[in-house]
Structure formats: structure tokens, C-alpha cells
Write an enzyme that holds these catalytic residues in place. Structure first.
Site, short mmCIF file in Angstrom:
data_model
loop_
_atom_site.label_atom_id
_atom_site.label_comp_id
_atom_site.label_asym_id
_atom_site.label_seq_id
_atom_site.Cartn_x
_atom_site.Cartn_y
_atom_site.Cartn_z
N ARG A 292 0.84 -1.21 0.00
CA ARG A 292 0.00 0.00 0.00
C ARG A 292 0.87 1.25 0.00
NH1 ARG A 292 -3.81 -0.09 4.73
NH2 ARG A 292 -4.59 1.79 3.73
N VAL B 108 -5.24 7.05 5.61
CA VAL B 108 -3.88 7.12 6.18
C VAL B 108 -2.86 7.50 5.10
CG1 VAL B 108 -4.45 5.44 7.98
CG2 VAL B 108 -3.52 4.63 5.79
N ASP B 109 -3.38 7.94 3.92
CA ASP B 109 -2.51 8.13 2.76
C ASP B 109 -1.87 9.50 2.67
OD1 ASP B 109 -5.51 8.16 0.67
OD2 ASP B 109 -4.55 9.83 1.72
N HIS C 267 -7.28 7.60 11.78
CA HIS C 267 -6.70 6.24 11.80
C HIS C 267 -5.20 6.24 11.60
CE1 HIS C 267 -10.92 4.60 10.58
NE2 HIS C 267 -10.85 4.92 11.86
N CYS D 67 7.57 2.33 17.45
CA CYS D 67 8.27 1.22 18.11
C CYS D 67 7.27 0.45 18.97
CB CYS D 67 9.39 1.77 19.00
SG CYS D 67 10.18 0.48 19.98
N GLY E 272 -16.87 9.45 0.10
CA GLY E 272 -16.14 8.20 -0.14
C GLY E 272 -15.95 7.29 1.05
N1 APR Z 1 -15.59 8.48 -5.23
C1 APR Z 1 -16.30 8.45 -4.08
N2 APR Z 1 -16.55 7.32 -3.38
C2 APR Z 1 -16.06 6.17 -3.89
C3 APR Z 1 -15.33 6.10 -5.09
C4 APR Z 1 -15.09 7.32 -5.77
N3 APR Z 1 -14.40 7.36 -6.92
N4 APR Z 1 -15.00 4.79 -5.33
C5 APR Z 1 -15.51 4.07 -4.30
N5 APR Z 1 -16.17 4.89 -3.45
C6 APR Z 1 -16.87 4.55 -2.22
C7 APR Z 1 -17.42 3.16 -2.17
O1 APR Z 1 -18.71 3.10 -2.74
C8 APR Z 1 -17.45 2.91 -0.65
O2 APR Z 1 -18.70 3.32 -0.11
O3 APR Z 1 -15.93 4.65 -1.18
C9 APR Z 1 -16.34 3.81 -0.10
C10 APR Z 1 -15.14 3.06 0.40
O4 APR Z 1 -15.54 2.27 1.48
P1 APR Z 1 -14.46 1.39 2.26
O5 APR Z 1 -13.61 0.65 1.29
O6 APR Z 1 -15.20 0.65 3.33
O7 APR Z 1 -13.49 2.47 2.95
P2 APR Z 1 -13.76 3.34 4.25
O8 APR Z 1 -15.20 3.66 4.41
O9 APR Z 1 -12.80 4.47 4.21
O10 APR Z 1 -13.31 2.30 5.42
C11 APR Z 1 -13.25 2.80 6.73
O11 APR Z 1 -12.17 0.74 7.41
O12 APR Z 1 -10.56 -0.84 6.86
C12 APR Z 1 -10.85 0.24 7.70
O13 APR Z 1 -9.37 1.75 8.72
C13 APR Z 1 -9.88 1.36 7.47
O14 APR Z 1 -10.25 3.74 7.33
C14 APR Z 1 -10.74 2.48 6.89
C15 APR Z 1 -12.11 2.17 7.46
#
Ligand code: APR
Length: 239
Positions: A71, A100-101, A116, A124, A183
Site C-alpha cells: 500500500r 492514512v494516505d 486512523h 516502536c 467516499g
Molecule cells: N468516489 C467516491 N466514493 C467512492 C469512489 C469514488 N471514486 N469509489 C468508491 N467509493 C466509495 C465506495 O462506494 C465505498 O462506499 O468509497 C467507499 C469506500 O468504502 P471502504 O472501502 O469501506 O473504505 P472506508 O469507508 O474508508 O473504510 C473505513 O475501514 O478498513 C478500515 O481503517 C480502514 O479507514 C478504513 C475504514
């Protein structure tokens, strides 16, 4: 689900001044960084829940670090996209991110709460001191100068968020005229619970329905890079 012009009409009508932006992995999807629960989010068929845990790290720190190095490599090559850049144009928002990016900061946002942690910091496992760690490690798993293992400075499932982060984010969201949610699937707590604290206008940008779509006044069915710039333009009108 709503369209961008519905949200823009509401912004023009309410003219929100204080804005909080709450983001998840989807805001970085158009920078080429896979989301966690969408297609392409798996690594060697592991889910984040399988690797981002203290137990996984204790069991196999090498495997966990291989995932993070994969990642970190993707993120190092990634650029902020039009959504990050539009958010950075807002005069004084608080950006509350689950990501976290570091792309919000690279786009120019300055007031950021990283709920996060950050993938370019390591900690450490013994002394808990943190170090900046942007370049690939020479050895995996990496070790602290004291000899103990280094771990990513990221909040894993079951761990507590940085002290004060939720309090600051919650207070700002409750006081804001506008909450922009961009997102996130809204399935990971406590972060996902922040949306319910909104008292002003709330607008979600997500191409798919999420667990928080019904909690927002407008759930705009669009990608972050497509919908965020015109929505930020509407917020900035007349400023
Ligand atoms: N623009 C906007 N939203 C988008 C796009 C895009 N181009 N592509 C995908 N998505 C949406 C998806 O539909 C989904 O609802 O982004 C969301 C991503 O959801 P997750 O993958 O669950 O990510 P997130 O909600 O940030 O997860 C929360 O889970 O794994 C842990 O700590 C990690 O911070 C993360 C937390």
C-alpha cells in the site's frame, strides 16, 4: 439518491459558512488507491480486517508489513486528485479523514484530523515512539534502533483512536453549517458515528449507496473527483 445540482441548490439556498469534510477511502480511489471493501481492495485475498489487527501482527508481522509496503508503494506513486484539490480550496474547513494516505495534506489542506493514523509513520512496538518512514524499509519486518519491532502508526481494528481526535471531530461536525461526507462505506465505528452528529446541511458524495446515505440530506450519486469540485465552487460563491 440525489444529483449534484440538488446539493448545489441547497448550498446556494443555505450559504453555509463553517464546513467540515469527512472522508474515507473513496476520496482517494481516483488517485489509484484501492478502497478496502470495493472491487480490487483485496491483497493476496486478504481483507483489511484480516491484517489490520494486533493479533495478525503478533502472529505474522512480516505478512502484515508486506501488505503495508504494497500500500505504501501505491500511495507513494499516487497524486492527489480533483477531489483532494477542491477540498484544499475551501478557506478554513476541518478535514476529518479515515484515510492514512496523506493525500489531503499533499493537496494543500492544513487543518486535518487523521482518525486512523498515517501510513508513512511507524511506531516502536516497545517504546511507542513514532518515526517518519516514507521510503521502503531495508528489511521486513523493520526494527527500531532498540531492537524491537516497528509497527505501522495506524489504528487497527479494536484499538483506540488518537486522543482527542473524535472529540475534536465531533464538536466541529455538530457546530458546522455543512458536513460533506465523501467516499466512505460508513461501516467502521467509531468514525462512522460522526455523521449522526451533524446539525447543519449534510451532503454525501459516493457512486454507491452507503450505510450513511439515509442519514444525509443529499446522497449525491457521483464519484469524488466529479462531484466535489462543483460542490466546492457553490460553497465558495459570494465568499
Ligand atoms: N468516489 C467516491 N466514493 C467512492 C469512489 C469514488 N471514486 N469509489 C468508491 N467509493 C466509495 C465506495 O462506494 C465505498 O462506499 O468509497 C467507499 C469506500 O468504502 P471502504 O472501502 O469501506 O473504505 P472506508 O469507508 O474508508 O473504510 C473505513 O475501514 O478498513 C478500515 O481503517 C480502514 O479507514 C478504513 C475504514
Amino acid at each position: 439518491m440525489s444529483e449534484v445540482h440538488d446539493a448545489i441548490a441547497a448550498i446556494r439556498n443555505r450559504r453555509p459558512q463553517s464546513v467540515v469534510v469527512f472522508t474515507g477511502a473513496g476520496v482517494s480511489a481516483e488517485s489509484g488507491i484501492p478502497t478496502f471493501r470495493g472491487s480490487g481492495g483485496l491483497w493476496r485475498n486478504f481483507r483489511a480486517e484480516d491484517l489490520a489487527t494486533p493479533a495478525a501482527f503478533a502472529r505474522d508481522p512480516k505478512l502484515v508489513w508486506e501488505w503495508y509496503e504494497w500500500r505504501r508503494g501505491l500511495i507513494r506513486e499516487a497524486q492527489p486528485n480533483a477531489a483532494h484539490r477542491a477540498i484544499a480550496r475551501l478557506p478554513d474547513p476541518l478535514v476529518v479523514t479515515q484515510n492514512v494516505d496523506g493525500l489531503h495534506e499533499r493537496a494543500g489542506s492544513r487543518d486535518i484530523v487523521e482518525l486512523h493514523g498515517n501510513i508513512f509513520r511507524a511506531r516502536c512496538a516497545r517504546e511507542r515512539k513514532t518515526i517518519q518512514a516514507r521510503e521502503p524499509f531495508d528489511e521486513i519486518p523493520p526494527r527500531c534502533t532498540c531492537g524491537a519491532l516497528l509497527r505501522p502508526d495506524i489504528v487497527w481494528f479494536g484499538e483506540t483512536l488518537p486522543a482527542g481526535a473524535m472529540e475534536r471531530a465531533g464538536a466541529a461536525i455538530a457546530a458546522a453549517d455543512l458536513l460533506l461526507v465523501i467516499g466512505t462505506s460508513g461501516v467502521v465505528y467509531p468514525a462512522a458515528g460522526l455523521v449522526a452528529l451533524a446539525r447543519g446541511l449534510s451532503i454525501e458524495i459516493n457512486p454507491e449507496a452507503s450505510s450513511i446515505s439515509t442519514a444525509c440530506h443529499f446522497a449525491v450519486t457521483a464519484t469524488a473527483a466529479d462531484a466535489t469540485p462543483p460542490i466546492v465552487d457553490a460553497i465558495m460563491e459570494g465568499r
